[in-house]
Design a protein around this motif. Structure first.
Motif, PDB file in Angstrom:
ATOM      1  N   VAL A  47       1.091  -1.037   0.633  1.00  0.00           N
ATOM      2  CA  VAL A  47       0.416  -0.307   0.072  1.00  0.00           C
ATOM      3  C   VAL A  47       1.014   1.773   0.091  1.00  0.00           C
ATOM      4  O   VAL A  47       0.620   2.377  -1.078  1.00  0.00           O
ATOM      5  CB  VAL A  47      -1.066  -0.057   1.021  1.00  0.00           C
ATOM      6  CG1 VAL A  47      -1.700   1.328   1.257  1.00  0.00           C
ATOM      7  CG2 VAL A  47      -1.864  -1.075   1.246  1.00  0.00           C
ATOM      8  N   LEU A  48       1.947   1.299   0.850  1.00  0.00           N
ATOM      9  CA  LEU A  48       2.338   2.281   0.819  1.00  0.00           C
ATOM     10  C   LEU A  48       3.383   2.786   0.166  1.00  0.00           C
ATOM     11  O   LEU A  48       4.055   3.772  -0.969  1.00  0.00           O
ATOM     12  CB  LEU A  48       3.702   2.390   2.070  1.00  0.00           C
ATOM     13  CG  LEU A  48       4.305   3.877   2.757  1.00  0.00           C
ATOM     14  CD1 LEU A  48       3.228   5.170   2.417  1.00  0.00           C
ATOM     15  CD2 LEU A  48       5.101   2.940   3.766  1.00  0.00           C
ATOM     16  N   GLY A  49       4.009   1.441  -0.730  1.00  0.00           N
ATOM     17  CA  GLY A  49       4.697   1.163  -2.277  1.00  0.00           C
ATOM     18  C   GLY A  49       4.263   2.013  -2.936  1.00  0.00           C
ATOM     19  O   GLY A  49       4.587   3.060  -4.036  1.00  0.00           O
ATOM     20  N   CYS A  50       2.477   1.515  -3.357  1.00  0.00           N
ATOM     21  CA  CYS A  50       1.759   2.175  -4.095  1.00  0.00           C
ATOM     22  C   CYS A  50       1.735   3.408  -3.873  1.00  0.00           C
ATOM     23  O   CYS A  50       1.150   4.172  -5.263  1.00  0.00           O
ATOM     24  CB  CYS A  50       0.558   1.699  -4.391  1.00  0.00           C
ATOM     25  SG  CYS A  50       0.660  -0.154  -5.202  1.00  0.00           S
ATOM     26  N   ALA A  51       1.450   4.320  -2.473  1.00  0.00           N
ATOM     27  CA  ALA A  51       1.520   5.291  -2.769  1.00  0.00           C
ATOM     28  C   ALA A  51       2.814   6.193  -3.195  1.00  0.00           C
ATOM     29  O   ALA A  51       2.018   7.389  -3.809  1.00  0.00           O
ATOM     30  CB  ALA A  51       1.019   5.560  -1.485  1.00  0.00           C
TER      31      ALA A  51
END
Length: 451
Positions: A179-183
């Motif tokens: 999730v943080l990587g995609c954000a």
């Protein structure tokens, strides 16, 4: 003079009568245009008028309630094409009742939970309009993790402790890496001409809490593998329960600190941006009311609970049918479904250059699972008589430790770009591949107990 006064009064009375007649005609015309039935009400008897009025109010209120209910259902269930997957839930129940194909029951339950998790996050966002940004951020993190906690409760009741441990671990890993990587990646691509910034102090505080959670999981595992327990088989469980109570107390203090000292933790860090964001936020408005949001949260939570029971019961059969390790299902597949709403929300906020909210969703959810979800399951297992502990085994604990270190180094500068996001996504691919070839020893595999 008397004649003049009488003539003037006659003229005035004539004008007043004319104006009254004209006004009554206009009023009748306006009322006839707005509601033709009002003319008959005006000409009816005085006794019948109040009775007719209350009847109309009842009819109007019933129609308003029905119209509002249908409009709420249309907005919640028919406004997104993804909601077509809601039909997979009843199909999963039907397949389970008529056949013994656990693979299909698992897949249909998994697909049925995806739109429910997304709508649960959406309803939480609607409720956040009425609660403010800080409480709204906490609600997003709480209900964003509701799916994983519900699945964990059913698995714990069935004695599937390893599924509980691995699914909660997978939720932390997917939030911190996927999730943080995609954000970071999505926000960095859209805003490639500048470096996005976020509140470094909040990120460091969350990293500290995650390291505390790693400490709570690391010591029982080390105690077990070094064979240094004072009472073999008992000290590890006692330490886990004590550490869980301490972690719950720490999370309670963290919430108190957030609600009292960090009023603006979900506000943009740049003052110039805050003015623009305030103008853009003024254009946004809730689509449903506060009580409608609460009602939908309750309905969606109950439906997710029903599907979670079928999902948990089909995990073992699905692992055999699809030839996929239970560890991969628990760590990778289940959390991705549960984090669907958070995934989309975090990327959306990062694209809008609201990176603090993205971190509040991704890192905040990881902190809540590690400091509340895992200790809560240990305490609930203690109450239910299940030996749920904090020994997640060496492989899982090492994976979590390395993940927290990588993310902590990524957050220490207070800036993000698409390359940092790409690195986090590649790390998640390595984790997913590792669990695809990982299998628990038979001595610690789940032996589900029927209740």
């Amino acid at each position: 003079m008397a004649d003049q006064n009488s003539s003037m009064s006659g003229v005035n009375s004539h004008l007043e009568m004319g104006s009254l007649e004209g006004r009554s005609v206009l009023e009748l015309e306006d009322e006839s245009l707005s509601s033709p039935r009002m003319i008959s009400i005006k000409t009816s008897s005085l006794d019948a008028a109040p009775r007719r009025y209350f009847c109309d109010v009842e009819e109007i209120s019933c129609r308003c309630i029905l119209r509002r209910a249908f409009n709420s259902i249309r907005i919640v269930l028919l406004s997104d094409k993804l909601n077509i997957l809601v039909l997979c839930g009843p199909l999963a129940i039907l397949v389970d009742k008529l056949t013994s194909h656990h693979g299909w029951v698992f897949l249909l339950s998994l697909l049925g939970i995806i739109p429910l998790a997304e709508r649960l996050g959406w309803a939480t966002e609607q409720l956040a309009f009425f609660t403010g940004p800080t409480v709204g951020g906490l609600l997003n993190a709480t209900f964003g993790n509701a799916t994983e906690l519900i699945i964990s409760m059913y698995a714990l009741r069935s004695g599937m402790i390893r599924v509980v441990q691995q699914s909660l671990l997978g939720s932390i890993l997917s939030n911190m890496l996927l999730v943080l990587g995609c954000a970071f990646f999505g926000g960095g691509i859209v805003h490639s001409n500048k470096e996005q910034v976020f509140d470094k102090a909040n990120a460091v505080m969350n990293s500290g809490l995650l390291l505390m959670a790693v400490m709570g999981l690391l010591f029982p595992a080390v105690l077990h593998f070094t064979r240094t327990e004072l009472h073999f088989g008992k000290s590890e469980l006692a330490l886990s329960r004590f550490s869980s109570c301490v972690m719950l107390a720490a999370y309670g203090a963290y919430l108190f600190f957030q609600l009292t000292s960090q009023k603006n933790m979900y506000s943009p860090i740049n003052e110039g941006e805050s003015q623009d964001d305030s103008n853009s936020d003024d254009e946004e408005a809730p689509q449903i009311s506060k009580w409608e949001s609460i009602s939908w949260l309750s309905i969606l939570t109950v439906w997710i609970s029903v599907l979670s029971e079928y999902l948990v019961n089909a995990i073992e059969g699905a692992s055999v049918a699809m030839n996929i390790p239970v560890a991969f299902i628990s760590v990778i597949l289940l959390p991705i479904v549960g984090n669907a709403a958070e995934h989309a929300g975090a990327v959306m906020f990062a694209v809008k250059d609201k990176l603090d909210i993205s971190l509040g969703v991704a890192i905040g959810s990881s902190t809540q699972i590690s400091m509340f979800g895992i200790p809560f399951c240990v305490v609930v297992g203690w109450i239910m008589g299940r030996p749920m502990d904090l020994n997640f085994q060496l492989f899982e604990t090492a994976t979590l430790f390395m993940t927290v270190l990588v993310v902590a180094f990524m957050l220490q500068e207070g800036t993000s770009n698409y390359f940092k996001g790409l690195m986090l996504l590649l790390c998640y691919l390595i984790v997913a591949a590792s669990f695809f070839v990982h299998i628990d020893p038979k001595s610690i595999q789940d032996k589900p107990k029927k209740t």
